[in-house]
Enzyme design. Sequence first.
Site, PDB file in Angstrom:
ATOM      1  N   ASP A   1      -4.878 -34.834   6.467  1.00  0.00           N
ATOM      2  CA  ASP A   1      -4.757 -35.963   5.546  1.00  0.00           C
ATOM      3  C   ASP A   1      -3.473 -36.058   4.734  1.00  0.00           C
ATOM      4  O   ASP A   1      -2.666 -36.973   4.916  1.00  0.00           O
ATOM      5  CB  ASP A   1      -5.974 -35.993   4.620  1.00  0.00           C
ATOM      6  CG  ASP A   1      -6.283 -34.633   3.991  1.00  0.00           C
ATOM      7  OD1 ASP A   1      -5.565 -33.664   4.270  1.00  0.00           O
ATOM      8  OD2 ASP A   1      -7.244 -34.550   3.195  1.00  0.00           O
TER       9      ASP A   1
ATOM     10  N   THR B   1      -1.070 -35.556  -4.074  1.00  0.00           N
ATOM     11  CA  THR B   1      -2.384 -35.516  -3.435  1.00  0.00           C
ATOM     12  C   THR B   1      -3.463 -35.000  -4.379  1.00  0.00           C
ATOM     13  O   THR B   1      -4.644 -35.184  -4.122  1.00  0.00           O
ATOM     14  CB  THR B   1      -2.334 -34.658  -2.158  1.00  0.00           C
ATOM     15  OG1 THR B   1      -3.525 -34.861  -1.393  1.00  0.00           O
ATOM     16  CG2 THR B   1      -2.195 -33.173  -2.499  1.00  0.00           C
TER      17      THR B   1
ATOM     18  N   ARG C   1      -2.358 -27.674  -6.943  1.00  0.00           N
ATOM     19  CA  ARG C   1      -3.169 -27.656  -8.169  1.00  0.00           C
ATOM     20  C   ARG C   1      -2.425 -27.032  -9.349  1.00  0.00           C
ATOM     21  O   ARG C   1      -2.339 -27.639 -10.425  1.00  0.00           O
ATOM     22  CB  ARG C   1      -4.490 -26.925  -7.919  1.00  0.00           C
ATOM     23  CG  ARG C   1      -5.326 -27.547  -6.810  1.00  0.00           C
ATOM     24  CD  ARG C   1      -6.773 -27.120  -6.922  1.00  0.00           C
ATOM     25  NE  ARG C   1      -7.496 -27.222  -5.658  1.00  0.00           N
ATOM     26  CZ  ARG C   1      -8.806 -27.151  -5.529  1.00  0.00           C
ATOM     27  NH1 ARG C   1      -9.563 -26.955  -6.595  1.00  0.00           N
ATOM     28  NH2 ARG C   1      -9.387 -27.242  -4.343  1.00  0.00           N
TER      29      ARG C   1
ATOM     30  N   GLU D   1      -3.049 -24.648  -1.922  1.00  0.00           N
ATOM     31  CA  GLU D   1      -3.840 -24.982  -3.108  1.00  0.00           C
ATOM     32  C   GLU D   1      -3.116 -24.601  -4.393  1.00  0.00           C
ATOM     33  O   GLU D   1      -3.177 -25.323  -5.394  1.00  0.00           O
ATOM     34  CB  GLU D   1      -5.207 -24.299  -3.046  1.00  0.00           C
ATOM     35  CG  GLU D   1      -6.086 -24.722  -1.878  1.00  0.00           C
ATOM     36  CD  GLU D   1      -6.627 -26.141  -2.007  1.00  0.00           C
ATOM     37  OE1 GLU D   1      -6.364 -26.804  -3.023  1.00  0.00           O
ATOM     38  OE2 GLU D   1      -7.327 -26.582  -1.073  1.00  0.00           O
TER      39      GLU D   1
END
Length: 510
Positions: free
Chosen positions: A281, A494, A151, A147
């Site tokens: 994913d 993503t 991000r 993350e």
Amino acid sequence: MDIPDRKEIKGKLLDATLPCKTNPVLVLMVVLMGLILVAMKGYTPPPPSEAEEERASAASLEDKRQKVKAMFKHAWKGYKKYAWGHDELKPVTAEATDEWGGWGITLVDSIDTMMLLGMDEEVAEARDFVKDIKWDAPSGGPQSVFETTIRHLGGLLGAYSLSDDPVYLDKAKELADRLLIAFNTPSGAPHTRINMYQNEANSPYTPCLAEVGSVQLEFSYLSIVTGDNKYALAANRFFETLWDLRQSGSSPHPKGLWPLFFDIVKGEFDSDVYSIGGQGDSFYEYLLKLWLLDGKKEAWLRDLYDDSVEGLKAYLIDKSTLRGNLFISSYQKGMTFNMDHLSCFVPGMIALGANNTADMRLAKRLMHTCRSLYSTMSTGIGAEIVSFSALNRDFRVTDPKYQLRPEVLESLFILYRQTKDPKYQEWAWEMFLAIEKYCKTPIAYSGLTDVDAPNGGYKDNQMQSFFLAETVKYLYLIFSDESLLPLDKYVLSTEAHPFRRLRPEKPNLV
């Protein structure tokens, strides 16, 4: 001057209305008007010119863009007032939270969205905050490597990609240099957790495929813009391990698919579950996007991706029994028939990588299914997980919440860019209106507890950073001209951060 009395005026008016007795000219005019009206019944006005249609369409799209921008500004105003510098805003109770290290994840994740929306003043304020971030602050605590990469690092690199501002690149290098210790494992796959204050990384649990296989794009792009290959070399060892397994022919897994969990110490997979939804994913997405980012030179990445699409077709896609809709499921010694919202990035991925009409048809059919997951709900918003094992309504909802997720809008954006079919814009606008109606709070936007209940159930008091980084960004882009982030010049991560694709003359970085 003589002024006639009322009786005289009334009499003249009455005379004027009598049939042709005193006013034959008026009667002729009435007859002519009647003939004209009869003739006009079969009259069809000429269609608007192409230029007129273009002007009307442009005005309509501009109106939609402004409404999407207003959505972002409403949420940003609430974040700035109640949670500035903190990670996230609770959009119902107006509280700030710091669950992602306290480095302002909403702010960092959203800067490139604000750049695209032309919010220069807000970008300047965010830039000032970024300059002072301390990655090794004691309050940071252990954080997710995955993350933090997609991000924070991705947000900084996306902002740099759009601005060339060295402030963002310098801060990205600071962060990446601290994250590199996570790759010091026997297999090269990264640890799951990092404590940058203590300069330690570990894996308290077996990482999922997405965690170890969805950091490569960010580190490779950093190598591109700095000219320092150490970032790409560290991150891409995991992909090279998979290629070696494929080439050796020793992999026991279905061709192109990889199990959901990977033991980073033993360097082997530790699962018999295969999924392109949650936990798997973005790994598959990054096989394609890293190939694109590197100028399409690394053919082995494209081969891994093509294998995965064939595995997807063979094991993870099925057709519903009632309406024949294609859906995406997971596989564990057979189909599970559950499809999650996260899987709806797949239509866009396949459309982006399609090199034949069959793949594009597949992308369109899957897009139709993902849209139906929204249009059949009472709120017009899709659920987190549905099951296609039931016969009623083609599927049943097994997890009814909505977390402001972007995957369906991401695929609509790519399908629209690739096909120019306006129905994808129409579907996106329906979703915008539904989110605006049911998710808006007085200060921002919130997820929902039940998308098929009246009013969406309850608001869950969460606005994760990806709402502003991805969901709103894709909404804005789908109504914008393709000159804004053209897909032949940018790769979107993503987390929807735009990275400029490598020019052919640049050296290989994989």
